[in-house]
Design an enzyme around this catalytic site. Sequence first.
Site, PDB file in Angstrom:
ATOM      1  N   ASP A 122      -0.444   5.125   0.602  1.00  0.00           N
ATOM      2  CA  ASP A 122      -0.819   6.177   1.555  1.00  0.00           C
ATOM      3  C   ASP A 122      -1.053   5.583   2.939  1.00  0.00           C
ATOM      4  OD1 ASP A 122      -1.480   8.596   2.608  1.00  0.00           O
ATOM      5  OD2 ASP A 122      -3.029   9.075   1.152  1.00  0.00           O
ATOM      6  N   ASP A 157      -1.402  -0.299   6.087  1.00  0.00           N
ATOM      7  CA  ASP A 157      -1.734   0.246   7.405  1.00  0.00           C
ATOM      8  C   ASP A 157      -3.204   0.102   7.761  1.00  0.00           C
ATOM      9  OD1 ASP A 157      -2.239   2.369   5.329  1.00  0.00           O
ATOM     10  OD2 ASP A 157      -3.049   3.411   7.080  1.00  0.00           O
ATOM     11  N   ASP A 207       0.851  -1.187   0.000  1.00  0.00           N
ATOM     12  CA  ASP A 207       0.000   0.000   0.000  1.00  0.00           C
ATOM     13  C   ASP A 207       0.892   1.244   0.000  1.00  0.00           C
ATOM     14  OD1 ASP A 207      -2.387   1.652   0.510  1.00  0.00           O
ATOM     15  OD2 ASP A 207      -1.535   1.867   2.519  1.00  0.00           O
TER      16      ASP A 207
END
Length: 256
Positions: free
Chosen positions: A12, A207, A10
């Site tokens: 961002d 995240d 990922d």
Amino acid sequence: MKDYKGYLIDIDGTMYKGTEVIEGAIEFISYLNEQNKDYLFVTNNSSKTPDEVAEKLNNMGFQTSSEHVITSAMATAGYISEIAPGSTVYMIGGSGLRKSLTDAGLIIKDDEHVDYVVVGLDVNISYEKLSVACLAVRNGAKFISTNKDVSIPNERGFLPGNGSLTSVVSVSTGITPIFIGKPETIIMEQAIEKINLSKDECVMIGDLYDTDILAGINSGIDTLHVQTGVTTLDEINKKEVLPTYSVENLFEVINE
């Protein structure tokens, strides 16, 4: 932690947050480059082209290229072109989505008489655009959304995401779209195909539990949660299905 051959990553909240590089992220990508490890940035952002995604990363100090990027726009175009090559599409979205659709040989039209309606994040959204999308879906066009993120992080706070735009068409027509991006399996299957490794040779890193980690879980891929973005460790520990690993930051992976 297992020594994987492929890393699906990922962006961002994992590589950067707004304009701030996250601790350990640049060093982790440098480590993968030095070790000749295969990796792909897997992003739900459909508005940017792979070149634009890579350019932003490089401008922030990373060393990567567009070959290491797969976006929800690319996955959407791949999904449609495989099922119905040469289809007509009415799209809401940015230049990244438009390029992916046309590169895949799909025909973009500006009216409601099309085979598919595709909704991606569009910062210039208008009532007219949503109206044409609704009319097309009511006319029988297949309805696809690049991703279901209802909000996106920004320096100003959390702004409306593509899931919010999609919901206008969905609520108006009563039709639920096919979602392509994380946590759905469609983008993950294409990422695995692009990286050309088996699922047990790869790990999904991110995240946010509800997109990144669930994308891996839903696809049968090991997951690594980084405690640098939205989902905290306390929140992770309350989940029914835990990620395979959770680390404070990506320095932990390099230093193992």
